[in-house]
Scaffold this active site. Structure first.
Site, PDB file in Angstrom:
ATOM      1  CG  ASP A 294      -2.028  -1.079   1.037  1.00 16.31           C
ATOM      2  OD1 ASP A 294      -2.550  -1.222  -0.073  1.00 16.31           O
ATOM      3  OD2 ASP A 294      -2.317  -1.787   2.008  1.00 16.31           O
ATOM      4  CE1 TYR A 377      -8.721  -4.959   5.116  1.00 19.26           C
ATOM      5  CE2 TYR A 377      -7.680  -3.811   6.933  1.00 19.26           C
ATOM      6  CZ  TYR A 377      -8.245  -4.956   6.412  1.00 19.26           C
ATOM      7  OH  TYR A 377      -8.335  -6.075   7.188  1.00 19.26           O
TER       8      TYR A 377
END
Ligand SMILES: [Cu+2]
Length: 635
Positions: A294, A377
């Protein structure tokens, strides 16, 4: 511009892009993957004083959509000139928000995609989400490995306002060339249907009521907050630090010092998050390639979202905006990107003496926080500074778990937890790598591993109760991959071997490990080969301004590591040196039904605590709080 470490301004982003176009290096077929401040060397920053001249430099990564070639550019903003422009072979720069939207916009109109979805009963394309991921080269089909390749999950909402990740379309993946937006392949592997799931988290969509029995809780600081922020420098209690921000690490904290009775002492030069590796541990068709970087693939800065008073942060807040850029190099603002505020955190210290009564202090902490949303998320980052010299780093994960159907009447695979009708949430791990450039009273430090040891029974230890600590220096980089040991309650100290406290002990800050876990992965697996950094809880390296990304500068589509395992090969000495700690922690996510359809935050943390850095409790001078009636407590 007031400091060499101030993040790039809108004008500087524009100047970088304009200069590369003017020089004929970047044309309309290029995208800007990243532009950031090239930080001056540490010694230059440390010597710099207010009023000195500023040398500003930008570093950009660009790629040409036509031939998929990547270039690194260094631009001297002060002289308005190009320093270097270099082709970097065989790398893939981070994916971008613009590409995420372009892929979704393009593929949703593709007749073959529409037909495959219709065959499965998904006929309303406005409810479909096409979610592009990148993956390691070893898992990519060989014929596409030279491309900027995305693989796409498909999801459908139940209703226009419903959970976008409610219905995973199982067994169907799209492979797309992200440069040309060409649909290369449709992998149609299976169809496990559309289970009737209870996937909605918003009460308005669920059609449910909310609790009404909470009374208002307000944080009131009638005289304002106790910190100041001037030109990016934050001061609170005895702490001083500088705030930075970039596309990849998000918030960066620089030059952290503590005023110890009039002496300003160095604690750390630079603290940030340098990588996040999220392997899904489910080998089935829907998930085997699902590993997210990420930070390296998408960027915590690019993913940072705006914060709102009363919602994301409570109290007397000061916000800091961030400026980033799109793939054309055009700047944009993230308003309220960083939240600064104080929190009451219970009691700091207390004793009740039967003769003299109680002495008690409230604990106040200074919080620097930001939130990032990476597709399904969210990651909430909190750096907290305490009056007793402690620093706490906490990360909270929330948002929507990836789920997947299994056939009605069948068994769920053992790689996840059943959370809904014929639906399971695969196990996965979130490895976060914190880059901690501590400077404990200067940059000549040694890291020692501290184990608690119970010596055997002996004449000196007749009851077997003795407990001692054993300190082992991490002498050089080759031995720097260290693991947490529950059996010895291991911690690591960053010691200044050149300075002692009042008792003759070397001053130190201790990394108190928390939330670390083993990789539990065969070292030959493609995911481990890409990021061996996840194989240990702690790494230590000699500070090198070029060593910033522990899974390599270009983890996107990588097949081997170009990060920490390469850096330690020269086995640089680490004693009495400018050391950088890489702490690997996170969430070993064994999914639970209670985390569906939305996860309440899972919080993980580690601490940096003074350990003989001070001669005494540095919060002895904390003022007594006013009691209930405005006078002293317990009187
Ligand atoms: Cu998770």
């Amino acid at each position: 511009m007031t400091h060499p470490l101030a993040p790039l301004t809108s004008a500087e982003f524009r100047q970088t892009a304009a200069l590369l176009r003017r020089e004929g290096r970047v044309s309309d077929t290029f995208r800007f993957a990243s532009i950031e401040l090239k930080e001056p060397p540490k010694r230059v920053v440390k010597a710099w004083q207010q009023g000195d001249a500023l040398q500003r430099t930008a570093f950009a990564v660009v790629f040409n959509r036509e031939d998929n070639k990547t270039y690194e550019a260094t631009v001297d903003l002060t002289a308005d000139s190009l320093v270097s422009f270099e082709h970097i072979p065989d790398v893939t720069p981070n994916f971008t928000v613009d590409e995420f939207h372009d892929v979704d916009d393009t593929l949703r109109q593709h007749p073959e995609v529409i037909a495959r979805l219709a065959a499965r009963g998904f006929t309303d394309m406005s409810l479909v989400l096409i979610d592009v991921w990148t993956y390691g080269k070893a898992l990519m089909p060989e014929q596409h490995r030279h491309r900027r390749l995305g693989w796409c999950d498909l999801w459908a909402r139940e209703t226009p306002d419903g959970n976008p990740y409610a219905h995973p379309i199982s067994g169907l993946k799209l492979l797309v060339d992200v440069n040309t937006l060409e649909l290369l392949e449709i992998e149609d592997h299976h169809d496990y249907g559309r289970p009737a799931v209870d996937a909605e988290y918003a009460p308005a969509v669920r059609g449910t009521t909310v609790r009404t029995d909470l009374k208002p809780l307000q944080v009131s600081q009638p005289e304002g907050s106790s910190f100041t922020v001037v030109d990016g420098e934050l001061k609170w209690q005895n702490w001083t630090m500088r705030l930075g921000f970039n596309y990849r690490e998000g918030p960066v904290l620089y030059q952290i010092t503590f005023d110890d009775g009039g002496t300003v002492r160095d604690v750390a030069y630079r603290l940030s998050f340098a990588e996040m590796v999220v392997p899904y541990r489910d080998p089935t068709f829907d998930h085997y390639r699902r590993t997210a970087y990420d930070i390296g693939e998408w960027g915590l800065g690019f993913m940072t979202t705006s914060l709102e008073l009363g919602c994301d942060c409570l109290g007397e807040i000061a916000y800091v905006d961030a400026t980033l850029h799109d793939t054309k190099g055009e700047p944009y603002e993230i308003p309220n990107a960083i939240c600064l505020h104080e929190e009451d955190n219970g009691v700091l210290w207390k004793h009740v003496d039967s003769r003299t009564g109680a002495e008690v202090r409230r604990q106040r902490r200074m919080v620097v926080s930001s939130h990032a949303t990476v597709a399904n998320y969210e990651y909430l980052i909190y750096w907290r500074f305490y009056q007793d010299g402690n620093i706490e780093c906490e990360v909270r994960a929330t948002g929507l778990m990836v789920t997947t159907p299994f056939p009605a009447g069948g068994e769920a695979p053992p790689y996840g937890t059943v959370v809904d009708t014929n639906t399971y949430a695969p196990f996965h791990q979130h490895f976060l790598v914190a880059r901690l450039d501590l400077d404990v009273d200067g940059d000549a430090n040694t890291v020692v591993e501290v184990d608690s040891v119970a010596p055997p029974l002996s004449a000196d230890n007749p009851y077997g109760l003795a407990l001692i600590t054993r300190s082992t220096p991490v002498r050089s980089e080759a031995e720097s991959g260290r693991d947490y040991d529950w059996g010895t309650q291991r911690s690591w100290k960053v010691v200044n071997p050149n300075k002692v406290n009042k008792f003759g002990t070397n001053v130190a800050y201790k990394l108190v490990p928390g939330s670390c876990f083993p990789a539990m992965m065969d070292p030959s697996t493609p995911q481990y080969l890409r990021a061996p950094v996840i194989g240990h809880s702690l790494w230590v390296t000699a500070n090198d301004a070029d060593e910033r990304w522990p899974a390599g500068a270009y983890p996107t589509q990588s097949s081997v590591d170009a990060g920490i395992s390469e850096w330690v090969k020269d086995d640089a000495p680490l004693e009495n040196a400018d050391v950088v700690l890489w702490y690997v922690f996170g969430i070993h996510h064994i999914t639970r039904p209670e985390e569906w359809p939305i996860m309440a935050v899972d919080a993980v943390s580690f601490w940096l605590k003074p350990s003989g850095f001070f001669d005494r409790n540095p919060s002895l001078d904390a003022a007594p709080p006013p009691g209930e009636h405005g006078d002293a407590c317990h009187t």
